[in-house]
Design a protein around this motif. Structure first.
Motif, mmCIF file in Angstrom:
data_model
loop_
_atom_site.group_PDB
_atom_site.id
_atom_site.type_symbol
_atom_site.label_atom_id
_atom_site.label_comp_id
_atom_site.label_asym_id
_atom_site.label_seq_id
_atom_site.Cartn_x
_atom_site.Cartn_y
_atom_site.Cartn_z
ATOM 1 N N LYS A 42 41.692 21.653 49.321
ATOM 2 C CA LYS A 42 40.307 20.542 49.209
ATOM 3 C C LYS A 42 40.629 19.940 47.430
ATOM 4 C CE LYS A 42 36.096 19.712 50.537
ATOM 5 N NZ LYS A 42 35.321 19.208 51.149
ATOM 6 N N TRP A 43 41.141 20.858 46.012
ATOM 7 C CA TRP A 43 40.658 19.691 45.831
ATOM 8 C C TRP A 43 42.305 19.522 44.722
ATOM 9 C CZ3 TRP A 43 37.083 23.930 46.961
ATOM 10 C CH2 TRP A 43 36.130 23.271 46.905
ATOM 11 N N GLY A 44 43.383 19.610 45.567
ATOM 12 C CA GLY A 44 44.074 19.129 45.174
ATOM 13 C C GLY A 44 45.343 19.074 43.723
ATOM 14 N N VAL A 45 44.517 20.797 44.203
ATOM 15 C CA VAL A 45 45.098 22.150 42.463
ATOM 16 C C VAL A 45 46.542 22.947 43.325
ATOM 17 C CG1 VAL A 45 43.176 21.668 41.237
ATOM 18 C CG2 VAL A 45 43.897 23.668 42.842
ATOM 19 N N ASN A 46 47.372 23.075 42.355
ATOM 20 C CA ASN A 46 48.507 24.266 42.543
ATOM 21 C C ASN A 46 48.114 25.284 40.943
ATOM 22 O OD1 ASN A 46 50.953 24.941 42.472
ATOM 23 N ND2 ASN A 46 52.053 23.140 42.879
ATOM 24 N N LEU A 47 48.175 26.066 42.521
ATOM 25 C CA LEU A 47 47.702 27.397 41.295
ATOM 26 C C LEU A 47 49.391 28.364 41.552
ATOM 27 C CD1 LEU A 47 44.340 28.791 43.258
ATOM 28 C CD2 LEU A 47 45.293 27.718 40.732
ATOM 29 N N ASN A 48 50.416 27.714 41.157
ATOM 30 C CA ASN A 48 51.759 28.374 41.585
ATOM 31 C C ASN A 48 51.896 29.199 40.028
ATOM 32 O OD1 ASN A 48 52.304 27.585 43.960
ATOM 33 N ND2 ASN A 48 54.054 26.525 43.608
ATOM 34 N N PHE A 49 51.216 28.751 38.998
ATOM 35 C CA PHE A 49 51.501 28.830 37.242
ATOM 36 C C PHE A 49 50.644 30.022 37.904
ATOM 37 C CE2 PHE A 49 47.175 26.878 37.849
ATOM 38 C CZ PHE A 49 45.693 27.992 37.265
ATOM 39 N N LEU A 50 49.804 30.881 38.140
ATOM 40 C CA LEU A 50 49.289 32.050 38.568
ATOM 41 C C LEU A 50 50.000 32.884 38.773
ATOM 42 C CD1 LEU A 50 45.233 31.596 39.476
ATOM 43 C CD2 LEU A 50 45.991 31.141 37.163
ATOM 44 N N GLY A 51 50.958 32.855 40.049
ATOM 45 C CA GLY A 51 51.992 33.476 39.941
ATOM 46 C C GLY A 51 52.855 34.571 38.690
ATOM 47 N N VAL A 52 53.980 35.613 39.659
ATOM 48 C CA VAL A 52 54.288 36.111 38.320
ATOM 49 C C VAL A 52 55.544 35.884 37.619
ATOM 50 C CG1 VAL A 52 56.424 38.617 38.263
ATOM 51 C CG2 VAL A 52 53.994 38.811 39.415
ATOM 52 N N TYR A 53 55.641 35.445 36.326
ATOM 53 C CA TYR A 53 56.605 34.950 35.678
ATOM 54 C C TYR A 53 57.452 35.765 35.106
ATOM 55 C CZ TYR A 53 59.712 30.678 34.438
ATOM 56 O OH TYR A 53 60.442 30.183 33.978
ATOM 57 N N PRO A 54 57.916 35.755 35.396
ATOM 58 C CA PRO A 54 59.380 37.723 34.478
ATOM 59 C C PRO A 54 59.622 37.364 33.010
ATOM 60 C CG PRO A 54 60.353 36.326 36.173
ATOM 61 C CD PRO A 54 59.426 35.997 36.314
ATOM 62 N N ARG A 55 59.465 38.618 32.867
ATOM 63 C CA ARG A 55 59.025 38.704 31.328
ATOM 64 C C ARG A 55 58.359 37.803 30.436
ATOM 65 N NH1 ARG A 55 63.420 39.365 34.330
ATOM 66 N NH2 ARG A 55 64.292 37.406 34.179
ATOM 67 N N THR A 56 56.934 37.174 30.543
ATOM 68 C CA THR A 56 57.049 36.433 29.651
ATOM 69 C C THR A 56 55.272 36.583 29.386
ATOM 70 O OG1 THR A 56 55.415 34.813 31.376
ATOM 71 C CG2 THR A 56 58.007 34.262 30.786
ATOM 72 N N LEU A 57 54.782 36.592 28.499
ATOM 73 C CA LEU A 57 53.421 37.387 28.779
ATOM 74 C C LEU A 57 51.813 36.860 29.513
ATOM 75 C CD1 LEU A 57 51.541 39.673 27.126
ATOM 76 C CD2 LEU A 57 50.732 37.423 25.418
ATOM 77 N N GLU A 58 52.058 35.292 30.070
ATOM 78 C CA GLU A 58 51.442 34.302 31.143
ATOM 79 C C GLU A 58 51.733 35.228 32.637
ATOM 80 O OE1 GLU A 58 54.417 31.779 28.753
ATOM 81 O OE2 GLU A 58 53.159 33.555 28.122
ATOM 82 N N GLY A 59 52.764 35.807 32.383
ATOM 83 C CA GLY A 59 53.361 36.007 33.872
ATOM 84 C C GLY A 59 52.970 37.104 33.761
ATOM 85 N N LEU A 60 51.880 37.951 32.929
ATOM 86 C CA LEU A 60 51.667 39.193 33.763
ATOM 87 C C LEU A 60 50.436 38.930 34.287
ATOM 88 C CD1 LEU A 60 52.344 41.252 30.538
ATOM 89 C CD2 LEU A 60 53.579 41.916 32.506
ATOM 90 N N GLY A 61 49.689 38.137 34.619
ATOM 91 C CA GLY A 61 48.919 38.033 35.157
ATOM 92 C C GLY A 61 49.403 37.813 37.009
ATOM 93 N N GLY A 62 50.379 37.155 36.796
ATOM 94 C CA GLY A 62 50.520 37.207 38.396
ATOM 95 C C GLY A 62 51.092 38.309 39.414
ATOM 96 N N ILE A 63 51.003 39.395 38.649
ATOM 97 C CA ILE A 63 50.904 40.648 38.847
ATOM 98 C C ILE A 63 49.758 41.618 40.298
ATOM 99 C CG2 ILE A 63 50.892 42.946 38.916
ATOM 100 C CD1 ILE A 63 52.508 42.978 36.091
ATOM 101 N N PHE A 64 48.786 40.648 39.747
ATOM 102 C CA PHE A 64 47.524 40.568 40.768
ATOM 103 C C PHE A 64 47.249 39.735 41.406
ATOM 104 C CE2 PHE A 64 47.028 43.229 36.993
ATOM 105 C CZ PHE A 64 46.900 44.080 36.584
ATOM 106 N N CYS A 65 47.351 38.487 40.931
ATOM 107 C CA CYS A 65 47.240 37.419 41.013
ATOM 108 C C CYS A 65 47.917 36.735 42.785
ATOM 109 C CB CYS A 65 46.775 36.217 40.394
ATOM 110 S SG CYS A 65 45.337 36.503 39.436
#
Length: 243
Positions: free
Chosen positions: A33-56
């Protein structure tokens, strides 16, 4: 708890599976609908920002095909969890979700790992192995059903196809196996027939009385002789005769 009470379906058991699948479709609709890509909320291994992907990450999918392929098994397996293992369902779902995400974060390639497939592998693994470990006939039957329907998924815990997070699949598989071994649960009391009870007496069993000593079936049992009946008459004169 008796079997009929333990395996009793309620409409509430549909709610968690429905909400998980519905949430994934809502997230995908928002992306379109809004033309966004939320892949950055996935798990990115061994990075601090990638921890949020555990839930998302279970709510994020790369395409309609990806989402559609995950929706049906996610709904069926989570419904089986809440129906057959209702006492421990939330516990298994939460711990399995968390451990699967952490293992993916530790083992995965440096890329965004998205989709509910890791959770699906955790559910399939737990349901299969728990039925085997419990050795309860209904749960074993459920395990065999899972193997029959989803047994081919086993190959995808290995790097057999490019672009698939086999690390997430492997993490889910291992999480389900460990949970099946560690999580304890009460089994329903199996109904006992008369011949299974300790005070069972073969001589008093009406069915066995239809067989002779050689095992031949007796269609009609010999009738027991009627006990002798004695009838005593006592004459009492009425008042007129007495006068």
């Amino acid at each position: 708890m008796q079997e009929e009470n333990y395996f009793k379906f309620s409409i509430e058991q549909l709610l968690p599976p429905f909400l998980m699948v519905f949430s994934a479709w809502v997230v995908f609709w928002v992306e379109i609908k809004w033309g966004v890509n939320l892949n950055f909320l996935g798990v990115y291994p061994r990075t601090l920002e990638g921890l949020g992907g555990i839930f998302c990450s279970p709510f994020i999918h790369g395409s309609v095909e990806h989402l559609f392929n995950n929706s049906l098994p996610l709904f069926i397996l989570s419904l089986a969890l809440f129906y057959f293992y209702k006492e421990k369902a939330w516990h298994v779902l939460f711990i399995g979700w968390l451990v699967t995400g952490i293992l993916t974060w530790l083992l995965g390639r440096p890329s965004y790992h998205i989709g509910a497939s890791g959770l699906i592998y955790m559910l399939a693994s737990f349901i299969f192995f728990k039925g085997v470990f419990q050795k309860y006939y209904r749960l074993v039957a459920l395990s065999l059903t899972v193997v029959f329907i989803y047994g081919s998924m086993l190959w995808y815990i290995f790097p057999v196809e490019e672009g698939i997070s086999w690390e997430g699949h492997l993490s889910g598989f291992l999480s389900g196996l460990v949970l099946a071994k560690l999580v304890t649960m009460r089994l329903p009391e199996k109904k006992k027939y008369d011949w299974e009870k300790e005070d069972y007496n073969e001589e008093e069993d009406e069915f066995l009385q239809h067989f002779d000593a050689d095992g031949n079936f007796i269609e009609k049992l010999p009738e027991e002789p009627l006990s002798e009946i004695s009838i005593n008459y006592e004459y009492k004169p009425n008042k007129k005769e007495a006068d």
